[in-house]
Enzyme design. Sequence first.
Site, PDB file in Angstrom:
ATOM      1  N   LYS A  40     -35.099 -17.175 -11.442  1.00 40.02           N
ATOM      2  CA  LYS A  40     -34.815 -16.485 -10.184  1.00 40.02           C
ATOM      3  C   LYS A  40     -34.826 -17.436  -8.993  1.00 40.02           C
ATOM      4  O   LYS A  40     -35.392 -18.521  -9.041  1.00 40.02           O
ATOM      5  CB  LYS A  40     -35.857 -15.380  -9.956  1.00 40.02           C
ATOM      6  CG  LYS A  40     -35.907 -14.389 -11.111  1.00 40.02           C
ATOM      7  CD  LYS A  40     -35.544 -13.000 -10.725  1.00 40.02           C
ATOM      8  CE  LYS A  40     -36.671 -12.195 -10.160  1.00 40.02           C
ATOM      9  NZ  LYS A  40     -36.317 -10.829  -9.866  1.00 40.02           N
ATOM     10  N   GLU A  45     -23.163  -4.855 -14.385  1.00 42.98           N
ATOM     11  CA  GLU A  45     -23.979  -4.612 -13.206  1.00 42.98           C
ATOM     12  C   GLU A  45     -23.097  -4.020 -12.119  1.00 42.98           C
ATOM     13  O   GLU A  45     -22.065  -4.589 -11.769  1.00 42.98           O
ATOM     14  CB  GLU A  45     -24.580  -5.954 -12.761  1.00 42.98           C
ATOM     15  CG  GLU A  45     -25.773  -5.833 -11.884  1.00 42.98           C
ATOM     16  CD  GLU A  45     -27.091  -5.637 -12.649  1.00 42.98           C
ATOM     17  OE1 GLU A  45     -27.064  -5.443 -13.887  1.00 42.98           O
ATOM     18  OE2 GLU A  45     -28.132  -5.651 -11.977  1.00 42.98           O
ATOM     19  N   CYS A  66     -24.926  -7.627  32.706  1.00 43.29           N
ATOM     20  CA  CYS A  66     -24.198  -7.501  33.972  1.00 43.29           C
ATOM     21  C   CYS A  66     -24.759  -6.436  34.904  1.00 43.29           C
ATOM     22  O   CYS A  66     -24.301  -6.286  36.037  1.00 43.29           O
ATOM     23  CB  CYS A  66     -22.706  -7.255  33.718  1.00 43.29           C
ATOM     24  SG  CYS A  66     -22.382  -5.576  33.134  1.00 43.29           S
ATOM     25  N   TYR A  74       2.274   1.966  -3.422  1.00 39.68           N
ATOM     26  CA  TYR A  74       1.176   2.409  -4.275  1.00 39.68           C
ATOM     27  C   TYR A  74       0.835   3.882  -3.980  1.00 39.68           C
ATOM     28  O   TYR A  74       0.705   4.695  -4.884  1.00 39.68           O
ATOM     29  CB  TYR A  74      -0.045   1.512  -4.036  1.00 39.68           C
ATOM     30  CG  TYR A  74      -1.255   1.920  -4.821  1.00 39.68           C
ATOM     31  CD1 TYR A  74      -1.434   1.495  -6.131  1.00 39.68           C
ATOM     32  CD2 TYR A  74      -2.223   2.741  -4.256  1.00 39.68           C
ATOM     33  CE1 TYR A  74      -2.538   1.888  -6.863  1.00 39.68           C
ATOM     34  CE2 TYR A  74      -3.334   3.147  -4.982  1.00 39.68           C
ATOM     35  CZ  TYR A  74      -3.490   2.711  -6.288  1.00 39.68           C
ATOM     36  OH  TYR A  74      -4.577   3.110  -7.012  1.00 39.68           O
ATOM     37  N   ASP A  75       0.738   4.192  -2.682  1.00 37.46           N
ATOM     38  CA  ASP A  75       0.399   5.568  -2.291  1.00 37.46           C
ATOM     39  C   ASP A  75       1.466   6.554  -2.760  1.00 37.46           C
ATOM     40  O   ASP A  75       1.170   7.666  -3.159  1.00 37.46           O
ATOM     41  CB  ASP A  75       0.258   5.678  -0.771  1.00 37.46           C
ATOM     42  CG  ASP A  75      -0.988   4.958  -0.294  1.00 37.46           C
ATOM     43  OD1 ASP A  75      -1.864   4.691  -1.134  1.00 37.46           O
ATOM     44  OD2 ASP A  75      -1.066   4.643   0.909  1.00 37.46           O
ATOM     45  N   GLU A 103     -25.192 -17.917 -15.979  1.00 34.95           N
ATOM     46  CA  GLU A 103     -24.359 -17.033 -15.157  1.00 34.95           C
ATOM     47  C   GLU A 103     -25.209 -16.417 -14.049  1.00 34.95           C
ATOM     48  O   GLU A 103     -26.438 -16.435 -14.127  1.00 34.95           O
ATOM     49  CB  GLU A 103     -23.741 -15.938 -16.021  1.00 34.95           C
ATOM     50  CG  GLU A 103     -24.743 -15.039 -16.701  1.00 34.95           C
ATOM     51  CD  GLU A 103     -24.088 -14.205 -17.813  1.00 34.95           C
ATOM     52  OE1 GLU A 103     -23.515 -13.176 -17.475  1.00 34.95           O
ATOM     53  OE2 GLU A 103     -24.160 -14.616 -18.990  1.00 34.95           O
ATOM     54  N   TYR A 122     -20.877  -8.007 -18.471  1.00 37.40           N
ATOM     55  CA  TYR A 122     -21.390  -9.243 -19.065  1.00 37.40           C
ATOM     56  C   TYR A 122     -21.814  -9.141 -20.519  1.00 37.40           C
ATOM     57  O   TYR A 122     -22.252 -10.125 -21.093  1.00 37.40           O
ATOM     58  CB  TYR A 122     -22.523  -9.851 -18.226  1.00 37.40           C
ATOM     59  CG  TYR A 122     -23.653  -8.914 -17.870  1.00 37.40           C
ATOM     60  CD1 TYR A 122     -23.821  -8.515 -16.559  1.00 37.40           C
ATOM     61  CD2 TYR A 122     -24.542  -8.452 -18.823  1.00 37.40           C
ATOM     62  CE1 TYR A 122     -24.843  -7.664 -16.212  1.00 37.40           C
ATOM     63  CE2 TYR A 122     -25.567  -7.604 -18.485  1.00 37.40           C
ATOM     64  CZ  TYR A 122     -25.720  -7.212 -17.174  1.00 37.40           C
ATOM     65  OH  TYR A 122     -26.732  -6.362 -16.823  1.00 37.40           O
ATOM     66  N   LEU A 165     -35.184  -8.495 -18.919  1.00 29.11           N
ATOM     67  CA  LEU A 165     -35.244  -9.948 -19.120  1.00 29.11           C
ATOM     68  C   LEU A 165     -36.580 -10.507 -18.668  1.00 29.11           C
ATOM     69  O   LEU A 165     -37.145 -10.041 -17.685  1.00 29.11           O
ATOM     70  CB  LEU A 165     -34.180 -10.636 -18.267  1.00 29.11           C
ATOM     71  CG  LEU A 165     -32.738 -10.650 -18.739  1.00 29.11           C
ATOM     72  CD1 LEU A 165     -31.875 -11.319 -17.691  1.00 29.11           C
ATOM     73  CD2 LEU A 165     -32.649 -11.424 -20.042  1.00 29.11           C
ATOM     74  N   CYS A 194     -22.502  -0.578  27.434  1.00 32.86           N
ATOM     75  CA  CYS A 194     -22.237  -1.054  28.787  1.00 32.86           C
ATOM     76  C   CYS A 194     -20.748  -0.794  29.028  1.00 32.86           C
ATOM     77  O   CYS A 194     -19.901  -1.276  28.280  1.00 32.86           O
ATOM     78  CB  CYS A 194     -22.520  -2.549  28.901  1.00 32.86           C
ATOM     79  SG  CYS A 194     -21.722  -3.287  30.338  1.00 32.86           S
ATOM     80  N   CYS A 228     -17.934  -7.768  32.009  1.00 35.28           N
ATOM     81  CA  CYS A 228     -19.295  -8.114  31.584  1.00 35.28           C
ATOM     82  C   CYS A 228     -19.193  -9.403  30.760  1.00 35.28           C
ATOM     83  O   CYS A 228     -18.498  -9.432  29.736  1.00 35.28           O
ATOM     84  CB  CYS A 228     -19.888  -6.985  30.746  1.00 35.28           C
ATOM     85  SG  CYS A 228     -21.430  -7.415  29.911  1.00 35.28           S
ATOM     86  N   LYS A 239     -27.297 -13.860 -11.881  1.00 37.43           N
ATOM     87  CA  LYS A 239     -28.025 -12.624 -12.122  1.00 37.43           C
ATOM     88  C   LYS A 239     -27.706 -11.730 -10.935  1.00 37.43           C
ATOM     89  O   LYS A 239     -28.189 -11.954  -9.827  1.00 37.43           O
ATOM     90  CB  LYS A 239     -29.524 -12.903 -12.220  1.00 37.43           C
ATOM     91  CG  LYS A 239     -30.335 -11.678 -12.560  1.00 37.43           C
ATOM     92  CD  LYS A 239     -31.775 -12.088 -12.842  1.00 37.43           C
ATOM     93  CE  LYS A 239     -32.650 -10.905 -13.223  1.00 37.43           C
ATOM     94  NZ  LYS A 239     -32.577  -9.779 -12.315  1.00 37.43           N
ATOM     95  N   ASP A 274     -27.586  -8.829  -8.320  1.00 35.20           N
ATOM     96  CA  ASP A 274     -28.653  -7.967  -7.814  1.00 35.20           C
ATOM     97  C   ASP A 274     -28.097  -6.565  -7.591  1.00 35.20           C
ATOM     98  O   ASP A 274     -27.834  -6.155  -6.466  1.00 35.20           O
ATOM     99  CB  ASP A 274     -29.210  -8.548  -6.515  1.00 35.20           C
ATOM    100  CG  ASP A 274     -30.544  -7.930  -6.166  1.00 35.20           C
ATOM    101  OD1 ASP A 274     -31.053  -7.140  -6.980  1.00 35.20           O
ATOM    102  OD2 ASP A 274     -31.067  -8.225  -5.081  1.00 35.20           O
ATOM    103  N   CYS A 318     -27.179  -2.498  31.897  1.00 38.00           N
ATOM    104  CA  CYS A 318     -26.814  -3.569  30.982  1.00 38.00           C
ATOM    105  C   CYS A 318     -27.623  -4.830  31.290  1.00 38.00           C
ATOM    106  O   CYS A 318     -27.622  -5.292  32.426  1.00 38.00           O
ATOM    107  CB  CYS A 318     -25.313  -3.860  31.106  1.00 38.00           C
ATOM    108  SG  CYS A 318     -24.818  -5.367  30.240  1.00 38.00           S
ATOM    109  N   ASP A 357       0.842  -1.201   0.000  1.00 37.06           N
ATOM    110  CA  ASP A 357       0.000   0.000   0.000  1.00 37.06           C
ATOM    111  C   ASP A 357       0.874   1.246   0.000  1.00 37.06           C
ATOM    112  O   ASP A 357       0.570   2.237  -0.651  1.00 37.06           O
ATOM    113  CB  ASP A 357      -0.883   0.035   1.252  1.00 37.06           C
ATOM    114  CG  ASP A 357      -1.977  -1.009   1.181  1.00 37.06           C
ATOM    115  OD1 ASP A 357      -2.016  -1.736   0.173  1.00 37.06           O
ATOM    116  OD2 ASP A 357      -2.763  -1.096   2.142  1.00 37.06           O
ATOM    117  N   ALA A 358       1.984   1.169   0.741  1.00 36.20           N
ATOM    118  CA  ALA A 358       2.840   2.347   0.887  1.00 36.20           C
ATOM    119  C   ALA A 358       3.436   2.751  -0.463  1.00 36.20           C
ATOM    120  O   ALA A 358       3.423   3.922  -0.835  1.00 36.20           O
ATOM    121  CB  ALA A 358       3.943   2.061   1.892  1.00 36.20           C
TER     122      ALA A 358
END
Length: 671
Positions: A314, A174, A410, A37-38, A114, A226, A84, A423, A429, A116, A118, A407, A34-35
């Site tokens: 579905k 999608e 407890c 990349y940054d 494949e 797709y 569809l 709590c 607890c 579907k 959502d 709580c 990450d370093a």
Amino acid sequence: MNRKEAEKRAARLRSVINEYDHLYYVENTPAVSDAEYDRLRRELENLEERFPSLAAPDSPTRRVGAPPRSELPPAEHLRRMLSLDSTTSADQVREFDSRVRELSGDDQVNYTAEPKFDGLSVELLYQDGILARGATRGDSRTGEDITPNIKTVPSVPLKMRKDPPPGVITIRGEALMLLEDFHRLNGLMTERGGQAFANPRNAAAGSLRQLDSRITAERVLTLYAYEIMYMEGSAPATHTEELELLKAWGFLVYPDIPLCHSIEDAIDYHRALAEKRDNLPFEIDGIVIRTDSRELAESLGARSRSPRWAIALKFEPRREVTTVDSIVVQVGRTGKLTPVALLKPVDVGGVTVSRATLHNAGEVARKDIRSGDRVRIERAGDVIPAVVERIETDSRRGSPFRMPDSCPVCGSPVVEEGAYHFCPAGLSCPAQLKGGLIHFASRGGMDIDHLGEKTVESMVEAGILKGIPDIYRLSKKEILELERFAEKSADNLLAAIEESKQPELGSFIYALGIRNVGEHLAQLLAEEFGSIQALEETTREHLLKVKEIGPESADSITSFFSSERNRKTIRELLELGVSPRTPQDSGSGRLDGMKFVFTGSLEGLTRREAKERVLAMGGDVTSSVSTRTDYVVAGSSPGSKLHRAEELGIRILNEEEFVEMTGSGPQSLSV
Ligand code: IVH
């Protein structure tokens, strides 16, 4: 640096960063830390700031979002975006097949099957390979222009990867929100006292249709491509080839889309996917079956709204209506009190649901949920269902819900913080102790196999776990006294505990269960501080200088380490032999956070050597395959793990590929 040099450098940086984004978000194989990349990103940002004319439309710096617009302008589609036909009946799918075969005059037709997804249907328009426009479906002819928003979606290539790209092309896919990102977002929304999204689809839609794309940029969306809707030149002859081409261009394509030689194969796929549904990282609501041949599809044509060459089969819906018996309050590991609706059990898409979360007191009040109410509930993925809304009826209603003053576990007096109640008793607890132990042993934490919820509960109740360090003091005798254990299972548990003693520093920090410190932040802290001691001694000022750490997390971290009790827990863990591995120990970190599973026997390496290679590069080795596994390495005579990996669409490596991946040491693109 003069302008010419800057231009050259910026072009190089753009292409390297785009490549790293592709490896990370599409191929799921990060190539740099990450370093690093940054650092590259910052360099590019600086260059573009100094020489504004350098900023190109395919620059990864364009993913951060643009200033708000007053409305979403209309976008006319190049081709109609059809919908569809859908059914939940396998017999209707068989009728669809008969019609297709009759109209085509062929006895046998190839189909593809494949998921579907959502989510939201999106059209992407590329000109000379550069993303020029993104649009929603709208009324099928005209959608809304969401270009700045779609540019923030990391799996959408800003530039297609193949040369020479077709002049003009539109691609359909999608846009969706992964369950993990959805839960994180809802956590944030409710934490800020806002309203939770009812499901990932609404969250994705809300994010994409934002007028301020900077908000979209904060919410991670994913796009599965797709279909090529239109292209200059000739389109691929089959859907299978079309998907391959999309993949080659750099789009994210679902990895398991089989070619079915009969409609029964497609119906089998539906059955198999229904079983996998809860383990997928996103929501799907069925499968899409379509003819593989483009020529056949074109000859079948379309009705007014939908094509004759495809049908959706579905799944059972995951929304259901039921009655609230009562509302109870649950205490989590951080002490947070969550109102939970106890429901008349109801089958929601194959799972019996009898409780649903109500998030916090504000949500209960806003939705005005009481005992006796009819409510709509929804289940997303393998998690606790949520109450979506109350349905008005004239049934008898209980009195309005009130958070208790003490709580429920407890008895400590409850304190209010923002939208939540807590709590304050910490690990004294029992509810928080159990939650803390389960979190400590969990996958993202110390990853102790065989120490799950039920085992922790029985151990806390038996009094053999009074604090986290007690895990490393467990004796075989104590374990055997529990009902759930016999000789072999006790040995397995002890071996797993022993094996957990050298966690990565990031996993160890996460396992401690510091409030507001999730897996990602824990990883950043490990990189920044390098040892638990350094983190313990840090200051709020230092923390605030670390990217992505805001005042809230900084306060939780300092307050966690200022507690004598927590410092003692850490001291004891270290004394008991827990020894976190620092990121520096982990070699190049090229496999940072990647999870490997081995199956079958290797020839050139021992299992142990193979495991060490992974650990040395910052990866992790686990024993069973799940959706969180990144690679399965299959030797000769592999076991059922290989089968499971295939089902889940996880990448499978043979020994040679594994050696190639880990053998040549650190590798990154030259910049
Ligand atoms: S093919 C001509 N494939 O489902 C239709 N659609 O109910 C081409 N959807 O609006 C669509 N996943 O947004 C196709 N793998 C997939 C899909 C998919 C989700 C959506 C699509 C469409 C809706 C139809």
